[in-house]
Design an enzyme around this catalytic site. Sequence first.
Site, PDB file in Angstrom:
ATOM      1  N   ASP A  23     -15.358  14.212  25.861  1.00 43.70           N
ATOM      2  CA  ASP A  23     -14.395  13.186  25.976  1.00 43.70           C
ATOM      3  C   ASP A  23     -14.280  12.068  24.770  1.00 43.70           C
ATOM      4  OD1 ASP A  23     -12.464  11.228  26.640  1.00 43.70           O
ATOM      5  OD2 ASP A  23     -13.427  10.792  28.627  1.00 43.70           O
ATOM      6  N   MET A  24     -13.283  12.713  23.694  1.00 39.46           N
ATOM      7  CA  MET A  24     -13.072  11.555  22.746  1.00 39.46           C
ATOM      8  C   MET A  24     -12.244  10.619  22.890  1.00 39.46           C
ATOM      9  SD  MET A  24     -13.187  14.680  19.877  1.00 39.46           S
ATOM     10  CE  MET A  24     -13.016  13.817  18.495  1.00 39.46           C
ATOM     11  N   GLN A  25     -11.658  10.511  24.180  1.00 42.42           N
ATOM     12  CA  GLN A  25     -10.416   9.460  24.184  1.00 42.42           C
ATOM     13  C   GLN A  25     -11.308   8.283  24.721  1.00 42.42           C
ATOM     14  OE1 GLN A  25      -7.310  10.604  26.534  1.00 42.42           O
ATOM     15  NE2 GLN A  25      -6.217   8.676  26.423  1.00 42.42           N
ATOM     16  N   HIS A  26     -12.012   8.552  25.800  1.00 41.28           N
ATOM     17  CA  HIS A  26     -12.454   7.176  26.372  1.00 41.28           C
ATOM     18  C   HIS A  26     -13.947   6.921  25.981  1.00 41.28           C
ATOM     19  CE1 HIS A  26      -9.641   9.178  29.302  1.00 41.28           C
ATOM     20  NE2 HIS A  26      -9.013   7.924  29.403  1.00 41.28           N
ATOM     21  N   GLY A  27     -14.822   7.524  25.270  1.00 37.03           N
ATOM     22  CA  GLY A  27     -15.931   7.344  24.977  1.00 37.03           C
ATOM     23  C   GLY A  27     -15.955   6.999  23.302  1.00 37.03           C
TER      24      GLY A  27
END
Length: 71
Positions: free
Chosen positions: A47-51
């Site tokens: 998950d590159m969007q939320h982390g």
Amino acid sequence: MASLRLTNRVLDLWKAKQPAVTAWMGIGSSLTAEALARQGFDACLVDMQHGMIDEGTAIQMFAAIATVPGR
């Protein structure tokens, strides 16, 4: 020349009307990624969007996941 056939475990499960169990990774660590990949999940999601995972870390995580047989 031998051909390489890639399989998509999640797609195969969905075609068979079965659920796919996915590990969702928000910790930017190749060690954690490899450990989760060895747990038998059908898929591992980085998950590159939320982390706080950037492209360089994601590449390291994908490389760690790729060391696991069957991934």
